[in-house]
Design an enzyme around this catalytic site. Structure first.
Site, PDB file in Angstrom:
ATOM      1  N   GLU A 134      48.651  39.473 -54.845  1.00 23.68           N
ATOM      2  CA  GLU A 134      47.693  38.432 -55.271  1.00 23.68           C
ATOM      3  C   GLU A 134      47.170  38.666 -56.787  1.00 23.68           C
ATOM      4  OE1 GLU A 134      43.929  38.385 -53.145  1.00 23.68           O
ATOM      5  OE2 GLU A 134      45.156  38.208 -51.141  1.00 23.68           O
TER       6      GLU A 134
ATOM      7  N   ASN B 240      42.439  31.473 -55.370  1.00 18.26           N
ATOM      8  CA  ASN B 240      43.004  32.499 -55.969  1.00 18.26           C
ATOM      9  C   ASN B 240      43.730  31.785 -57.118  1.00 18.26           C
ATOM     10  OD1 ASN B 240      42.164  34.340 -54.314  1.00 18.26           O
ATOM     11  ND2 ASN B 240      44.541  35.340 -54.019  1.00 18.26           N
TER      12      ASN B 240
ATOM     13  N   LEU C 284      42.281  42.054 -55.245  1.00 19.91           N
ATOM     14  CA  LEU C 284      42.214  41.068 -56.236  1.00 19.91           C
ATOM     15  C   LEU C 284      41.694  41.574 -57.400  1.00 19.91           C
ATOM     16  CD1 LEU C 284      42.673  38.111 -56.502  1.00 19.91           C
ATOM     17  CD2 LEU C 284      40.683  37.378 -55.310  1.00 19.91           C
TER      18      LEU C 284
ATOM     19  N   ALA D 257      37.999  42.470 -52.341  1.00 20.38           N
ATOM     20  CA  ALA D 257      37.554  41.361 -51.530  1.00 20.38           C
ATOM     21  C   ALA D 257      36.626  42.416 -50.629  1.00 20.38           C
ATOM     22  CB  ALA D 257      38.605  40.465 -50.775  1.00 20.38           C
TER      23      ALA D 257
HETATM   24  N1  CO8 Z   1      33.992  45.200 -48.647  1.00 20.70           N
HETATM   25  C1  CO8 Z   1      32.931  45.742 -48.414  1.00 20.70           C
HETATM   26  N2  CO8 Z   1      32.307  46.851 -48.213  1.00 20.70           N
HETATM   27  C2  CO8 Z   1      33.264  47.695 -48.932  1.00 20.70           C
HETATM   28  C3  CO8 Z   1      34.367  47.462 -49.405  1.00 20.70           C
HETATM   29  C4  CO8 Z   1      34.957  46.288 -49.150  1.00 20.70           C
HETATM   30  N3  CO8 Z   1      36.249  45.845 -49.608  1.00 20.70           N
HETATM   31  N4  CO8 Z   1      34.720  48.696 -49.814  1.00 20.70           N
HETATM   32  C5  CO8 Z   1      33.770  49.649 -49.599  1.00 20.70           C
HETATM   33  N5  CO8 Z   1      32.607  49.089 -49.121  1.00 20.70           N
HETATM   34  C6  CO8 Z   1      31.220  49.741 -48.687  1.00 20.70           C
HETATM   35  C7  CO8 Z   1      31.496  50.612 -47.531  1.00 20.70           C
HETATM   36  O1  CO8 Z   1      31.486  49.677 -46.163  1.00 20.70           O
HETATM   37  C8  CO8 Z   1      30.426  51.506 -47.655  1.00 20.70           C
HETATM   38  O2  CO8 Z   1      29.208  50.813 -47.066  1.00 20.70           O
HETATM   39  P1  CO8 Z   1      28.188  51.569 -46.325  1.00 20.70           P
HETATM   40  O3  CO8 Z   1      27.780  52.734 -47.087  1.00 20.70           O
HETATM   41  O4  CO8 Z   1      27.008  50.485 -46.167  1.00 20.70           O
HETATM   42  O5  CO8 Z   1      28.797  52.002 -45.235  1.00 20.70           O
HETATM   43  C9  CO8 Z   1      30.358  51.617 -49.095  1.00 20.70           C
HETATM   44  O6  CO8 Z   1      31.045  50.410 -49.611  1.00 20.70           O
HETATM   45  C10 CO8 Z   1      30.858  52.872 -49.791  1.00 20.70           C
HETATM   46  O7  CO8 Z   1      32.407  52.860 -49.297  1.00 20.70           O
HETATM   47  P2  CO8 Z   1      32.852  54.266 -48.401  1.00 20.70           P
HETATM   48  O8  CO8 Z   1      31.976  54.859 -47.616  1.00 20.70           O
HETATM   49  O9  CO8 Z   1      34.145  53.661 -47.745  1.00 20.70           O
HETATM   50  O10 CO8 Z   1      33.426  54.985 -49.639  1.00 20.70           O
HETATM   51  P3  CO8 Z   1      34.557  55.966 -49.757  1.00 20.70           P
HETATM   52  O11 CO8 Z   1      34.625  56.633 -51.000  1.00 20.70           O
HETATM   53  O12 CO8 Z   1      34.805  56.806 -48.554  1.00 20.70           O
HETATM   54  O13 CO8 Z   1      35.754  54.959 -49.857  1.00 20.70           O
HETATM   55  C11 CO8 Z   1      37.518  53.247 -50.452  1.00 20.70           C
HETATM   56  C12 CO8 Z   1      36.459  54.206 -50.674  1.00 20.70           C
HETATM   57  C13 CO8 Z   1      38.629  54.024 -50.330  1.00 20.70           C
HETATM   58  C14 CO8 Z   1      37.571  52.183 -51.567  1.00 20.70           C
HETATM   59  C15 CO8 Z   1      36.922  52.499 -49.079  1.00 20.70           C
HETATM   60  O14 CO8 Z   1      35.731  51.881 -49.109  1.00 20.70           O
HETATM   61  C16 CO8 Z   1      37.995  51.401 -49.038  1.00 20.70           C
HETATM   62  O15 CO8 Z   1      39.140  51.656 -48.598  1.00 20.70           O
HETATM   63  N6  CO8 Z   1      37.380  50.149 -49.055  1.00 20.70           N
HETATM   64  C17 CO8 Z   1      38.199  48.774 -48.686  1.00 20.70           C
HETATM   65  C18 CO8 Z   1      39.150  48.462 -50.116  1.00 20.70           C
HETATM   66  C19 CO8 Z   1      39.627  47.206 -49.717  1.00 20.70           C
HETATM   67  O16 CO8 Z   1      40.679  47.221 -48.881  1.00 20.70           O
HETATM   68  N7  CO8 Z   1      39.510  45.961 -50.193  1.00 20.70           N
HETATM   69  C20 CO8 Z   1      40.182  44.440 -50.043  1.00 20.70           C
HETATM   70  C21 CO8 Z   1      41.540  44.688 -50.981  1.00 20.70           C
HETATM   71  S1  CO8 Z   1      42.405  43.169 -50.603  1.00 20.70           S
HETATM   72  C22 CO8 Z   1      41.679  41.912 -51.878  1.00 20.70           C
HETATM   73  O17 CO8 Z   1      41.111  42.300 -52.469  1.00 20.70           O
HETATM   74  C23 CO8 Z   1      42.336  40.613 -51.505  1.00 20.70           C
HETATM   75  C24 CO8 Z   1      41.883  40.084 -50.478  1.00 20.70           C
HETATM   76  C25 CO8 Z   1      41.901  38.656 -50.263  1.00 20.70           C
HETATM   77  C26 CO8 Z   1      40.580  38.266 -49.254  1.00 20.70           C
HETATM   78  C27 CO8 Z   1      40.431  36.993 -48.908  1.00 20.70           C
HETATM   79  C28 CO8 Z   1      39.448  36.650 -48.102  1.00 20.70           C
HETATM   80  C29 CO8 Z   1      38.877  35.053 -48.000  1.00 20.70           C
END
Ligand code: CO8
Length: 274
Positions: free
Chosen positions: A152, A94, A119, A65
């Site tokens: 999820e 979901n 997700l 997400a």
């Molecule tokens: N959302 C938005 N942008 C993201 C996401 C994300 N989930 N993951 C990465 N990005 C973006 C970063 O912000 C970055 O953008 P920018 O260059 O503009 O700053 C770009 O992608 C590259 O990311 P990183 O620099 O962080 O790359 P790394 O290689 O250092 O790290 C990771 C990679 C470990 C994947 C890290 O980006 C991270 O932890 N991301 C978050 C992952 C996450 O937690 N996702 C959510 C999971 S939970 C889910 O899916 C269900 C939740 C339900 C929500 C319902 C809402 C209504």
């Protein structure tokens, strides 16, 4: 003209859905999960296809997400603690998406170019065939415990059935990434290619070709009926997990913990342990 974030095309006997947001690691906001679901629905209704392939772009399959989701960030703060908001934006979405993937009539294939999170990983776990570009550059991360959420997309059922209790426990209780090798050893991955492809596009093309070769001369209706038969034994556990998960998940959003965690991720104040 801006590039499409998710695309859909039909090639021979396959519908191909492509995630095309590589700069954001193919993280999907609410609208994009909806769009993905609508394409899966369209693929389900195609008359000439037997397969639906979901593929991606860049180095991640999908980072789950999108924590910068505009609808979430710009919502009235009061809405963010209301049943009305989370019933439509979380519970209904979901349940719908998980059901769509689970009940998909065609052979559902994931061509995995890199890690998959949240997700999106749950949706991949509902796919029938999983091809991985490079095991060393692949993991599944179900970081729900780190986000104040619960499993999820029926992942509480599929992590267990596809990886076993011990790995499912690591994934869900400790929010640990499950490595490509562990996924392969558990039998989740049909085939991997040791990173022999230079680009994700080249990998995607190759997987499609292998699939077309594999189904050549097979009887379409037998494939589709076998899919229905195979999934009979998992339907009950998936449907039960889906409804339990959204009820507990709703409780978590109403408590308010995930909202704060998403904001911390967006501000880069916290990172997942990899
Ligand atoms: N959302 C938005 N942008 C993201 C996401 C994300 N989930 N993951 C990465 N990005 C973006 C970063 O912000 C970055 O953008 P920018 O260059 O503009 O700053 C770009 O992608 C590259 O990311 P990183 O620099 O962080 O790359 P790394 O290689 O250092 O790290 C990771 C990679 C470990 C994947 C890290 O980006 C991270 O932890 N991301 C978050 C992952 C996450 O937690 N996702 C959510 C999971 S939970 C889910 O899916 C269900 C939740 C339900 C929500 C319902 C809402 C209504």
């Amino acid at each position: 003209m801006s590039e499409e974030d998710i695309t859909y095309e039909v090639k021979g006997k396959a519908a191909i859905i492509t995630l095309n947001i590589p700069k954001k690691l193919n993280a999907l906001d609410g609208e994009q999960y909806l769009k993905l679901g609508k394409f899966v629905e369209e693929a389900n209704n195609e008359e000439e296809t037997v397969m639906t392939v979901i593929q991606s772009s860049g180095k991640f399959f999908s980072a789950g997400a999108n924590f910068g989701d505009k609808k979430l960030m710009q919502a009235d703060p009061q809405d963010l603690f209301s049943h009305e908001y989370w019933l439509s934006r979380f519970v209904a979405r979901n349940v719908w998406l998980t059901n769509l993937f689970n009940d998909h009539k065609k052979v559902l294939v994931a061509a995995i170019n890199g890690p998959v999170i949240g997700l999106s990983s749950a949706l991949v776990l509902l796919c029938d065939l999983i091809y991985v570009k490079d095991l060393n550059n692949f993991y599944i991360l179900a970081p729900f415990a780190n986000l104040g959420l619960v499993a999820e997309g029926a992942s509480s059922a599929t992590l267990l059935s596809r990886l076993g209790w011990s790995k499912a426990s690591e994934a869900l209780f400790l929010a640990k990434p499950i490595s490509g090798k562990d996924c392969y050893n558990a039998g989740l991955v049909n085939k991997h290619y040791d990173g022999k492809f230079k680009s994700t596009e080249e990998f995607n093309e190759h997987v499609q070709k292998e699939l077309f070769d594999a189904i050549e001369n097979l009887h379409d209706d037998s494939i589709l009926q076998n899919k229905q038969l195979l999934k009979l034994s998992r339907d009950q556990s998936i449907n039960h997990a889906n409804s339990q998960e959204v009820m507990r998940g709703l409780g978590k959003w109403l408590e308010g913990v995930p909202q704060g965690r998403f904001q911390q991720l967006a501000m880069k104040e916290v990172k997942h342990k990899l």
